[in-house]
Structure formats: structure tokens, C-alpha cells
Design an enzyme around this catalytic site. Structure first.
Site, PDB file in Angstrom:
ATOM      1  N   GLY A 215       1.649   6.170  -9.387  1.00 17.02           N
ATOM      2  CA  GLY A 215       0.626   5.325 -10.006  1.00 17.02           C
ATOM      3  C   GLY A 215       1.095   3.883 -10.125  1.00 17.02           C
ATOM      4  N   SER A 216       0.692   3.259 -11.212  1.00 17.31           N
ATOM      5  CA  SER A 216       0.927   1.817 -11.366  1.00 17.31           C
ATOM      6  C   SER A 216       2.402   1.446 -11.446  1.00 17.31           C
ATOM      7  CB  SER A 216       0.216   1.304 -12.608  1.00 17.31           C
ATOM      8  OG  SER A 216      -1.154   1.594 -12.511  1.00 17.31           O
ATOM      9  N   THR A 217       3.282   2.394 -11.762  1.00 19.06           N
ATOM     10  CA  THR A 217       4.702   2.032 -11.828  1.00 19.06           C
ATOM     11  C   THR A 217       5.194   1.593 -10.452  1.00 19.06           C
ATOM     12  OG1 THR A 217       5.326   4.335 -11.468  1.00 19.06           O
ATOM     13  CG2 THR A 217       5.255   3.580 -13.749  1.00 19.06           C
ATOM     14  N   PHE A 218       4.490   2.036  -9.397  1.00 16.44           N
ATOM     15  CA  PHE A 218       4.897   1.667  -8.047  1.00 16.44           C
ATOM     16  C   PHE A 218       4.620   0.193  -7.766  1.00 16.44           C
ATOM     17  CE2 PHE A 218       4.595   1.524  -3.392  1.00 16.44           C
ATOM     18  CZ  PHE A 218       5.752   2.198  -3.044  1.00 16.44           C
ATOM     19  N   LYS A 219       3.777  -0.427  -8.645  1.00 16.73           N
ATOM     20  CA  LYS A 219       3.444  -1.844  -8.420  1.00 16.73           C
ATOM     21  C   LYS A 219       4.689  -2.725  -8.463  1.00 16.73           C
ATOM     22  CE  LYS A 219      -1.221  -1.211 -10.137  1.00 16.73           C
ATOM     23  NZ  LYS A 219      -2.092  -1.219 -11.318  1.00 16.73           N
TER      24      LYS A 219
END
Lengths: 486, 491
Positions: A215-219
Site C-alpha cells: 500500500g502507501s508505505t511503498f510510496k
């Protein structure tokens, strides 16, 4: 008649020689083959004939041995089994070994030649040295904080020391007591069957062996790729991204969870976790650039050993533009283990240098003399130091005044990133709540800890807030424990 | 162990004329002391290795063994002063080692202790040894009882058929809580009968009969009858009692003694042919024997079938685990073999815990015992004695070969007891009687001759046959006239 008696005597002598030759064949020539036959119980009996060496946390054993009086004599006991199960694994007469019990089995069972100064002496005397010990990098306080934080939830925590790669906590929830599998008999078989049939999968080591969409942690990875590639040079410049963002080549619109993401800068996009901005940035970096960046962080790597093997974290290498856009925000086929996401946070905290995570500090003989040191290795640069500096600032902002305020610790510099990962058919499953972060004591030269937390059953709330609500407090507790035990 | 062989090759000082061989009773006593010491040390070692302290029965064991050995020695010293000095110490050492190994295996089967019983049986065997040495003043007396022997043997062989089978073989008699294998004792009786019968009928067997073709002759029925009877007896034992080992032993014994008596290779050929026929037929039709052969051809087949290792595979594993030096007494896992570990497979324990070195030493002890028996046979001057010594030595040799070859996968496994080592009262008692007879025979062989004897000097190791039957003459058949020393034929 004399002659015939002599002949009979020669005949009997020939019989004796035949037996002696055959005995020599069996005892010397075939000896190794017979010993290696899986049906030969002797190696197993010998293996369990002595107490097994211990696995240590903070210098204290978390394992033990119990004399069962059975054929396979010494059975493994565990102090606080469920707490350390993802670290120790089990050591079972019936089902073998897993995790550190397996990786350091030669030391623990006393067969490692490094355990004695004169291994040949043991060959001659037919004995084996007492089992050695494996000293882990785990810290009891950190482990306990993670374990209590996940109590009653499904999920995992991985915490590493950014500069060295020492794994400080490794927790999977729900857990199980490996002692249930020690020994032989119906109780062990029943426990094995029950644990394997349990829908909650208590024996699954979620921190190392389960991959989730990050999810957004990959940003953070996407942002690092953009900065390294020069696609984004000024993190505070607007990016001219529409909200919602139409995925390239399709009519599908990608929405945001919150508001205020239109034309937001990358700094704001990280702080408020804007899907649209980061998806567009990923597309601008391009497939090659994104794949290379992800692989520098450890994605798509098969060979990670800590010393147990770790599941492969995935970032697809062959995608269309719209798939790349989704992959860049940690959806589509992007998958990561909690340890992998802890490594992402650690690389940012460590100035871009990625240390290989490891779990065994050193192995010792029974009396404490060292046999081998755990190897601190670098996995290379995940990003430029300047990029790492910028990302640190962005992540600190997330905790100070963004989506990750629940991770703030007074008197420490904390950087984090929330994530909420959609999954399941048509994204019908309960989203996974993620939080990755790192912490540095005020004025300390090096960060103390980087941590990744995933909670599988956080809540049905689809907002970006679930990462902050469910996962960030656990991350904070782990970081506090790590900071206080430095 | 080296002490046992130290005296073998020592050249004797030239004895005065008619002095006979040196008595060497002192050597025997010294070797006996060594044998008892080795056994007692082994016993103590096993106790310490398996329980951590000296076994409570140690004094009983040591005292019993030493006293029995001393009594046996005294009997030999008084009644058979010229007997071979190696025979008794070897028997005592083997028996002592057997007790050590059984004591060691008892530690793995606390519910079923047998070492005490075995010690009692050994005492009984040694008592019978003393009795035979004291009462039997001359082995030639036995010739008179040849037909009685064979009748008794037949009865002993037939009785177990009416008792229930144990492990697929009808070889046991049970009464008053004791089980006895009469087939064991029948061996001696048959050897006595064969020796007497062959000594009486040597010439007939070698020369008479209608000529058929080439060198084959049809024997007269009077001679042929007993031979066929023996062959039928072997097959009968095999079929009725499912005891391949005993059947093989009888037949092998008969063929060996027949060859010794007549020197005719043809007999061996016929014997092997008959044995082969019998064995093939039984191996094909008798599942109990058939499975043994299959197991021998492929000992690990049951593992491949997923049934776990069979007894022979476990036995081979035990030997393999011993390697060159062995695991040490009390440190092996030969109990994995299962229920026959103390009896048929006792050698596997020796192999695993004493290694190739210890096992070879044990086998060489047997070889030495057999060699001393043959030596007595060579030195004796009557046909009956020679044949009896050859027969008794061959019994030991064949038993050792069949069982040692069986448990190490050299030949198909047949149930048989390792002399002195294996657990089993009948076997121990029988072998002590065999040793007593060998003592008596070797005493006769080495005894100084009366003055009427034409021999210029006596030689304990004759290189030439002093007997008129010697075959220095070029024509291939033995002399037709019977042995002058023979004390009458069995009638």
C-alpha cells in the site's frame, strides 16, 4: 583319513575367512551407507541423546531441554514460546526444525566442527561436544512491545537496527507455543494437525514468510526512485496531478482517500499520502527506473537469509503504464514482507545504505567461547545520501503533522509512513493497515531502530487513517522500547 | 586378547621318549584367569555404562564364573591332564563374553531380564562339563551307544513337533516353565552315531557296491539305508519343524564326516546335490523359509515398501554402526533389532559395541577352538575318535558360519544359536558337553603311548600319519582291512 581331516579343517578355515571378509565389508565398507539410510534410527537417537544447546535473547536462554526418558531422549522446551516462536521456530523429534532451530541446528545439536578444538578427537571417541548456543540480535523489550501491541490482532512486526541490520524484534500474531511440537506421540501429532488446520495460521511466520500489498508505505520507494532519477528535483514543487487521476491508457479513475491532493507537491503527497500524485510520479519515472529502485531496496531478491530464508517481495518487471501506476502506490502485484518494509525504512534512516538484516549475533560453545560471529553485510546503496536526507525530512513531517501522528515520541526524532492496502477480489477484503517508521534519539548520531508493522484485521474503515490508528501505536511502542534499551 | 594366542606357536622342547606332549596345565590356568578377568571387566564396564554404578550382581557373576572355571580346570587337571590347554579358556571366555553381552542387552529390556537365567544355565553346562570329563574315562566307550544315540536323537528331534510353534518353528519343548530345544542336544548324539557308524563302515562305503558307470557305484542297501535315513531326517526336520538351520547343520555334518571317513569327493557331490534339491524344494514351497531367502537377497526391500527395516536390515545397521572400533559396551543401539537381539542376533551387539576389532577377535576365538578340535582329531589314533573330533569341531564351525554369515547377510538367515554367546540354555549346555568331549579327545590324543607303541617318538603335531591307513601309497582307495585299533563295531 588324516588328509581328509586336514581338508575339512581347511574348509572350516575358508568358512571363517569368508565370514571375516564379509564382516569387514559390512562394518567398514558399507558402514557409511548403512548409517545414511533413512530407516536407520541411530543418527536420530544420537542427535537427541544430549541436551540441545540454547537460543539466547539478551544473554538469557529462551529455550531449554527436558529429559523425556524416551528413545529420542531430550525434548525441547521453550520459555515464553509464543513470544519467540517466529525467532526460534520449533525443534521437534517428529517434525524436524524451523527458523533459528534449523539454521543453527549444527551448532545447537553439537555436530558443528567449530564446537571443539579437536574435532577428530570426537570422531575417535565416538562422542560429540555439548550443543552450543545461538545468541540472537533480538531484544526482549522490543520483542515484548511488539508482541503485546499485536495481542488479539492478526499481523506482524519486524524491527531492525538501521546501521547494522540487527533484527531487534520479529513478531507474528497469532502465535503458537513450539513446545507443543517437541517430542513424539499422539499429543504432538494432534497439536501439529490442529495448528496447521487453524484458519488463523498461528504457525505462519508473517514477518518473514507472508507477503502483503504494502500500500502507501511503498510510496517511500517511489519517492526515492523519483529523486534518484531526477524526475523530481524540488519536493515542494506542484506536480500538476488531477484528482482523481485517470490511469494512463484506461478510463479508470484513481481516487484519493483524503482531500487536498490536486497538484500537490511530492512533500505533501507523502505527508498526506496522495495516491494520485505518487502514481503519476511512478509513471514518470518509468518501468525501468521503478524496477531498479525497488530491487535496490531488496524487492525481487530470492536469496535473503537472516539466516532463515525470507519470502520474495515482488515488484513486477513487465507492466503496462496503468499497472505501473498502481504498482507505484503499493497495489496491483506489488507485495512485500514486513521485514522488507522495515528494510525500506531502515535504508532511509541509514542515509541510503541498506544493511542486510540478520538474527544471529554469534554462536558459542557450551561454555560461551565464540564459534562464529553473525555477518554484518551491506546490501549496497538503496538511494543517494541526499535522497535519503530529503526522505527523512518528509517522513518526519508525516509523524509531526501528517497521517502518522500516533507514532510521535517525545524526545526522539521519528519518521514514518502510513499505509492502507486494498486486497482481495475487487478489493473486498478488510484493508491491511501498515506503518513503517524509524526513530533516532535526540542528538544521537545514528538511528536506533526502523520498524514495519502490518495489521491484517484493523477495521473496515477504508481511510488512510487505519494505518495511523491500528499500526502506528504498535510501531511507537516498539520504537520506544528500542530507544530505551540502547 | 593377545594372551590367548601367545602359547600357540611356541615350539615345544624335545620331550623325552614316551613322555607324550607336555601337559601345560599351568598355561591353562593362566589363560583361564585371563578369560575370567576379561569377562568380569566387561561385566563391570557394562554396568557402569548402562546404569552409572557397579552392578549389584557383579560379585555373584565374578565369583560364579571364577569358581566354575576353577572347578572345570581341576576336573581337567585330575582327569584329563594331557588335554589341550586352549580349549577350556576359550570356552570360558566366550561364555563370559556372552553373559556380558546379555547383561548389556538386559539394560534395554528391563521388563525381561535374562542374564540371571543364562548364568544359571552356564553353571549347569559347566557342571555337566565336569561330569563328562570325570565320568567318561575313554571316548571309545561311546561307540557302544551308537544306536542308542541315534534313537535318542530321533526322539528328541520328533518331540517338539507336538509342541506349539514359536516364531514359526517347532523346535521347543516346554514343561514346568522351562523351554528346551532338544535339537541342540541331538547334534552331539548324531555326531557320536555318525562317527561310530562311519568308523565301522568306512571300507564298505569306500569300496563295495555294484559298479554303475565311470566311478560311481551303487551301494548295498545295508550301507545306503542309513544314509538315506539321515537325508530324510534332515528334510523331515525342515518340513515338520521349519528349522532350516538345524537341518542344514545335520546334513553338513553328515557330508563332512562321510568325506572324512571315505575320502570320496563323489559323496560330497551327491550330498550337495541332495541338499540343494531339498533346500530348493523347501525354499519354494515353505513360506517361512522362502521369506528368509527373499530377505537375504534384498534386506532393504521392506524399507522401500515403506514398512520400516526388517530384522536383517536392523542387524546390518548395527554392524555398520560399529565400524572399526565399535561404539563401546553399553553405547550401541542394537536393541533396535527387536526380540531376537539376545539370541540369534547377539553377534550384532558384539559388532556394534566392540567393532570389527572385537568381532574379529571373537570369530578368531571360535576359529582357534575349532582348530584345536581338528588338531586332536589329527593326533588321535582310532577312527572313531578322529571322526568324532572332526564332527564336533565341524558342528561348532558350521554353527558359527551359518549364524555369523546369516546375521551379516552372507547367507540366508537361519535360526541358530551362536555357541556360548547367544542366550539360550539348551545351546550353552550342549556346547559345554561338546567342549568336554573335545577335552577328552585331546587328552587321549596327547597322552603318552604305552611302551608297545612302535612310534619312535611322539609329536604333538604329527606331520605324517602314524596310522596304517595312511595314504602314502599311490593307489587312490584306502586299505581294505579295518582299523586294528577299533574296539568293535556298533552292533
Amino acid at each position: 583319513m588324516i588328509r581328509y581331516i586336514r581338508w575339512c579343517a581347511y574348509f572350516c578355515a575358508a568358512l571363517l575367512v569368508a565370514v571375516l571378509v564379509n564382516v569387514a565389508r559390512v562394518q567398514v565398507w558399507e558402514s557409511a551407507a548403512y548409517g545414511a539410510n533413512p530407516a536407520n534410527k541411530r543418527p536420530v537417537i544420537e542427535r537427541y541423546a544430549e541436551p540441545r544447546g540454547d537460543i539466547l535473547v539478551d544473554g538469557r536462554p529462551v529455550t531449554g531441554s527436558r529429559d523425556s526418558g524416551q528413545l529420542l531422549r531430550y525434548e525441547r522446551t521453550y520459555k515464553n514460546g509464543p513470544l519467540y516462536a517466529p525467532v526460534t521456530g520449533f525443534s521437534s523429534q517428529t517434525y524436524g526444525t524451523s527458523f533459528v532451530e534449523r539454521a543453527e541446528d549444527r551448532i545447537l545439536s553439537g555436530t558443528d566442527p567449530g564446537l571443539s578444538a579437536f574435532p577428530l578427537w570426537y570422531d575417535l571417541a565416538r562422542g560429540r561436544p555439548a550443543g552450543g548456543n545461538a545468541v540472537t540480535t533480538i531484544r526482549a523489550a522490543t520483542q515484548m512491545a511488539a508482541y503485546t501491541g499485536l495481542a488479539g490482532k492478526r499481523g506482524a512486526v519486524a524491527a531492525v537496527e538501521p546501521a547494522t541490520g540487527k533484527i531487534l524484534a520479529l513478531v507474528s500474531s497469532p502465535s503458537y507455543d513450539p513446545a507443543l511440537l517437541s517430542g513424539t506421540g499422539t499429543q504432538v501429532k494432534d497439536a501439529w494437525a490442529r495448528l496447521n488446520a487453524d484458519p488463523a495460521k498461528p504457525m505462519l511466520n508473517r514477518a518473514l514468510r507472508e507477503t502483503y500489498p504494502p500500500g502507501s508505505t511503498f510510496k517511500i520507494v517511489t519517492a526515492a526512485a523519483a529523486l534518484d532519477a531526477g524526475v523530481v528535483t524540488d519536493v515542494d514543487a506542484p506536480t500538476e496531478t488531477p484528482d482523481p487521476y485517470p490511469l494512463p491508457g484506461t478510463s479508470t479513475l484513481l481516487p484519493n482517500a483524503g482531500t487536498g491532493c490536486q497538484d500537490a507537491s511530492m512533500a505533501d503527497a507523502v505527508q498526506w499520502s496522495c495516491n494520485t500524485v505518487m502514481a503519476k510520479i511512478g509513471v514518470r519515472v518509468g518501468l525501468r527506473g521503478m524496477v531498479e529502485a525497488a530491487e535496490r531496496f531488496g524487492f525481487n531478491g530470492d536469496g535473503l537469509r537472516v539466516p532463515s530464508w525470507v519470502s520474495r517481495s515482488n515488484f513486477d518487471t513487465d507492466m503496462s503504464q496503468d499497472q505501473l501506476a498502481l504498482s507505484s502506490i503499493g497495489q496491483f502485484n506489488t507485495r512485500a514482507t514486513p521485514l522488507q518494509m522495515a528494510m525500506v525504512a531502515a535504508a532511509v534512516a541509514n542515509g541510503g545504505e541498506l544493511s542486510s538484516p540478520y538474527l544471529v549475533e554469534r554462536t558459542t560453545q557450551d561454555d560461551g567461547d565464540q564459534v562464529r560471529r553473525g555477518d554484518q553485510r551491506s546490501l549496497g546503496r538503496a538511494m543517494n545520501p541526499a535522497t535519503a536526507m530529503r526522505l527523512q525530512q518528509l517522513m518526519v513531517k508525516v509523524v509531526e503533522s501528517g497521517t502518522g501522528r500516533n507514532a510521535a515520541i517525545p524526545g526522539a526524532v521519528v519518521g514514518g509512513k502510513t499505509g492502507t492496502a486494498q486486497h482481495g477480489v475487487g478489493n473486498a477484503g478488510t484493508p491491511y493497515a501498515w506503518f513503517i517508521s524509524w526513530a533516532k534519539a535526540e542528538g544521537a548520531p545514528l538511528p536506533a531502530v526502523a520498524v514495519a508493522v502490518v495489521v491484517e484485521d484493523a477495521s473496515a474503515d477504508r481511510g488512510e487513517i487505519s494505518g495511523n490508528l491500528a499500526a502506528a501505536p504498535i510501531a511507537r511502542a516498539v520504537m520506544e522500547a528500542a530507544l530505551s534499551t540502547r | 586378547m593377545t594372551a590367548l594366542t601367545a602359547q600357540v606357536a611356541e615350539p615345544a622342547p624335545p620331550p623325552p621318549p614316551d613322555a607324550g606332549a607336555p601337559k601345560r596345565r599351568g598355561v591353562e590356568l593362566a589363560l583361564l584367569a585371563g578369560a575370567v578377568l576379561i569377562s568380569v571387566l566387561g561385566y563391570l564396564y557394562v554396568g557402569i555404562a548402562t546404569t552409572g554404578h557397579v552392578p549389584a550382581t557383579a560379585t555373584r557373576y565374578a565369583g560364579g564364573l571364577a569358581a566354575a572355571a576353577l572347578l572345570a580346570h581341576l576336573a581337567v587337571r585330575l582327569r584329563a591332564p594331557y588335554a589341550d590347554p586352549l580349549v577350556l579358556p576359550i570356552a570360558v571366555l566366550l561364555n563370559g563374553l556372552g553373559l556380558v553381552l546379555i547383561q548389556r542387552l538386559d539394560a534395554t529390556t528391563p521388563a525381561h531380564l535374562t542374564a540371571g537365567d543364562q548364568l544359571v544355565w552356564s553353571g549347569l553346562g559347566m557342571a555337566l562339563f565336569v561330569l563328562v570329563v570325570v565320568l567318561l574315562r575313554d571316548h571309545r566307550v561311546l561307540q557302544r551307544y551308537a544306536y542308542l544315540s541315534v534313537a535318542a536323537a530321533l526322539v528328541l528331534m520328533l518331540v517338539p513337533v507336538f509342541f506349539p510353534a514359536v516364531n514359526g518353528a517347532h523346535i521347543w519343548i516346554r514343561f514346568a516353565g522351562l523351554s528346551f530345544q532338544p535339537g541342540e542336544f541331538a547334534k552331539i548324539l548324531l555326531a557320536v552315531f555318525f562317527a561310530a557308524y562311519l568308523a565301522a563302515n568306512r571300507t564298505a562305503l569306500a569300496l563295495t557296491g555294484r559298479h554303475l558307470f565311470w566311478k560311481l557305484r551303487l551301494l548295498p542297501g545295508r550301507v545306503l539305508g542309513p544314509i538315506l535315513a539321515i537325508w530324510l531326517l534332515s528334510v523331515g526336520v525342515l518340513v515338520l519343524e521349519r528349522d532350516l538351520g538345524t537341518s542344514l547343520l545335520f546334513f553338513g555334518l553328515f557330508v563332512i564326516m562321510l568325506f572324512t571317513a571315505t575320502g570320496r569327493i563323489g559323496w560330497i557331490a551327491i550330498g550337495l546335490l541332495l541338499a540343494g534339491l531339498g533346500a530348493y524344494a523347501v525354499g519354494t514351497f515353505e513360506p517361512h523359509v522362502n521369506s528368509r531367502v527373499d530377505d537375504w537377497l534384498n534386506p532393504f526391500a521392506s524399507i522401500d515398501r515403506g514398512e520400516g527395516p526388517g530384522q536383517l536390515a536392523q542387524s546390518l545397521f548395527a554392524f555398520g554402526a560399529g565400524g572399526l572400533l565399535g561404539a563401546g559396551l553399553g553405547h550401541g543401539q542394537s536393541f533396535l533389532i527387536g526380540f531376537a537381539a539376545k539370541s540369534d542376533f547377539i553377534l550384532a551387539t558384539a559388532g556394534e559395541e566392540l567393532g570389527l576389532v572385537g568381532l574379529a577377535a571373537i570369530l578368531l576365538l571360535y576359529g582357534l577352538l575349532v582348530a584345536r578340535g581338528f588338531r586332536a582329531g589329527l593326533a588321535l589314533r582310532d577312527s572313531f575318535g578322529r571322526l568324532l573330533a572332526t564332527g564336533l569341531s565341524s558342528i561348532v564351525a558350521l554353527q558359527v558360519f551359518v549364524i555369523a554369515g546369516g546375521v551379516t547377510g552372507l547367507i540366508p538367515l537361519t535360526g541358530m544359536a551362536m555357541p556360548f554367546l547367544a542366550q539360550g540354555g539348551s545351546s550353552v549346555v550342549t556346547n559345554w558337553i561338546i567342549v568336554a568331549l573335545l577335552i577328552r579327545l585331546s587328552d587321549s590324543a596327547r597322552r603318552p603311548r604305552p611302551q608297545s607303541d612302535p612310534r619312535p617318538h611322539s609329536d604333538p603335531r604329527p606331520h605324517s600319519d602314524p596310522h596304517p591307513d595312511a595314504h602314502h601309497n599311490p593307489h587312490p582307495h584306502p586299505h581294505p582291512h579295518p582299523d586294528p585299533r577299533q574296539e568293535g563295531s556298533p552292533a
